[in-house]
Design an enzyme around this catalytic site. Structure first.
Site, PDB file in Angstrom:
ATOM      1  N   ALA A   1      -3.665   7.752  -5.310  1.00 24.22           N
ATOM      2  CA  ALA A   1      -2.270   7.292  -5.398  1.00 24.22           C
ATOM      3  C   ALA A   1      -2.322   5.810  -5.748  1.00 24.22           C
ATOM      4  O   ALA A   1      -2.288   4.941  -4.870  1.00 24.22           O
ATOM      5  CB  ALA A   1      -1.548   7.533  -4.080  1.00 24.22           C
TER       6      ALA A   1
ATOM      7  N   GLY B   1       0.827  -1.206   0.000  1.00 18.46           N
ATOM      8  CA  GLY B   1       0.000   0.000   0.000  1.00 18.46           C
ATOM      9  C   GLY B   1       0.854   1.246   0.000  1.00 18.46           C
ATOM     10  O   GLY B   1       2.068   1.181  -0.213  1.00 18.46           O
ATOM     11  N   ASN B   2       0.233   2.395   0.182  1.00 18.13           N
ATOM     12  CA  ASN B   2       1.000   3.635   0.300  1.00 18.13           C
ATOM     13  C   ASN B   2       0.289   4.564   1.274  1.00 18.13           C
ATOM     14  O   ASN B   2      -0.787   4.254   1.773  1.00 18.13           O
ATOM     15  CB  ASN B   2       1.205   4.280  -1.072  1.00 18.13           C
ATOM     16  CG  ASN B   2      -0.095   4.699  -1.709  1.00 18.13           C
ATOM     17  OD1 ASN B   2      -0.765   5.612  -1.230  1.00 18.13           O
ATOM     18  ND2 ASN B   2      -0.490   4.006  -2.770  1.00 18.13           N
ATOM     19  N   ARG B   3       0.891   5.717   1.522  1.00 19.19           N
ATOM     20  CA  ARG B   3       0.444   6.566   2.624  1.00 19.19           C
ATOM     21  C   ARG B   3      -0.585   7.612   2.239  1.00 19.19           C
ATOM     22  O   ARG B   3      -0.869   8.523   3.010  1.00 19.19           O
ATOM     23  CB  ARG B   3       1.664   7.230   3.264  1.00 19.19           C
ATOM     24  CG  ARG B   3       2.486   6.220   4.057  1.00 19.19           C
ATOM     25  CD  ARG B   3       3.795   6.805   4.496  1.00 19.19           C
ATOM     26  NE  ARG B   3       3.628   8.095   5.156  1.00 19.19           N
ATOM     27  CZ  ARG B   3       4.598   8.781   5.707  1.00 19.19           C
ATOM     28  NH1 ARG B   3       5.820   8.289   5.684  1.00 19.19           N
ATOM     29  NH2 ARG B   3       4.378   9.938   6.278  1.00 19.19           N
ATOM     30  N   SER B   4      -1.180   7.489   1.070  1.00 19.78           N
ATOM     31  CA  SER B   4      -2.203   8.465   0.686  1.00 19.78           C
ATOM     32  C   SER B   4      -3.368   8.418   1.673  1.00 19.78           C
ATOM     33  O   SER B   4      -3.873   7.350   2.008  1.00 19.78           O
ATOM     34  CB  SER B   4      -2.724   8.142  -0.721  1.00 19.78           C
ATOM     35  OG  SER B   4      -3.883   8.900  -0.996  1.00 19.78           O
TER      36      SER B   4
END
Ligand code: C5P
Length: 218
Positions: free
Chosen positions: A95, A29-32
């Site tokens: 994102a 995942g990512n931090r968006s």
């Protein structure tokens, strides 16, 4: 011009990260946070637009008057965005993960070896696909999160992805970025640019919508 009506317009917004599953308990995942996209959806609905918000995994309340479609992966986000067309505007604020595991392991991957190599494959580029779709919205807007050479990469994306506007996060501005409530953007189009903010994401959303209206094809 601020707050001009969007009544009669249909706007599709994607927001948040995507999670790409590795096995039943793990993902990439990512931090968006999704805050920017949710703010745009909220502002557009407040101005009377019919808004579809395709949201990755985020913990945010659905803005009033917005039709929300929850998704998890890039592939699911693509399906939901394409299904929401036709529209007048697409704003790709999500994102989206660039790579996803080639296969999702059906059971939890156990630790055995000292090293584990995961095969990743490219995800569909939703923004680029919308921009050349037969039901292409009149305005297609992308975001760019860059740490350096922001203008160079943003202008490259404008051309490569055939979009009308690229809103690049301005780096080096305190309080801006993924998890912040504030942000600063430079919006690029073929032959021009405008700096927006720094301002709360709710205010920036309205400024971005105003700019989209001024850039609307005649
Ligand atoms: O190329 P890059 O990922 O930096 O481009 C960012 C823009 O492209 C964002 O608007 C994002 O929503 C969109 N994008 C997409 N599908 C992908 C990757 C990025 O729609 N697979």
């Amino acid at each position: 011009m601020s707050g001009a009506s969007l009544a009669g317009r249909r706007i599709v917004v994607s927001a948040g990260p995507t999670f790409e599953d590795i096995d039943p308990v793990r993902f990439i995942g990512n931090r968006s946070s999704g805050k920017m996209g949710f703010a745009v959806a909220e502002a557009a609905a407040r101005r009377g637009a019919q808004v579809v918000l395709v949201a990755g995994p985020v913990s945010l309340h659905t803005p009033q008057g917005v039709e929300r479609v929850d998704v998890r992966s890039a592939r699911q986000m693509r399906e939901a965005v394409i299904a929401a067309l036709p529209a007048d505007v697409y704003i790709g604020a999500a994102a989206v993960a660039d790579y996803a595991p080639a296969v999702i392991a059906p059971g939890k991957i156990k630790k055995k070896e000292e090293q584990l190599t995961l095969a990743l494959v490219r995800t569909p580029d939703i923004l680029a696909e919308v921009a050349v779709h037969e039901r292409r919205p009149a305005m297609v807007v992308g975001f760019a999160a860059e740490t350096h050479d922001v203008e160079f990469y943003a202008r490259g994306k404008l051309e490569k992805k055939r979009v009308d506007l690229i809103a690049a996060n301005r780096v080096g501005v305190s309080g801006s970025g993924f998890e912040s409530d504030d942000n600063a953007l430079t919006v690029y189009w073929a032959g021009g640019a405008r700096a927006l903010g720094p301002a709360p994401k709710t205010e920036l959303a309205d400024q971005l919508l105003d700019l989209i209206l001024t850039r609307w094809p005649a």
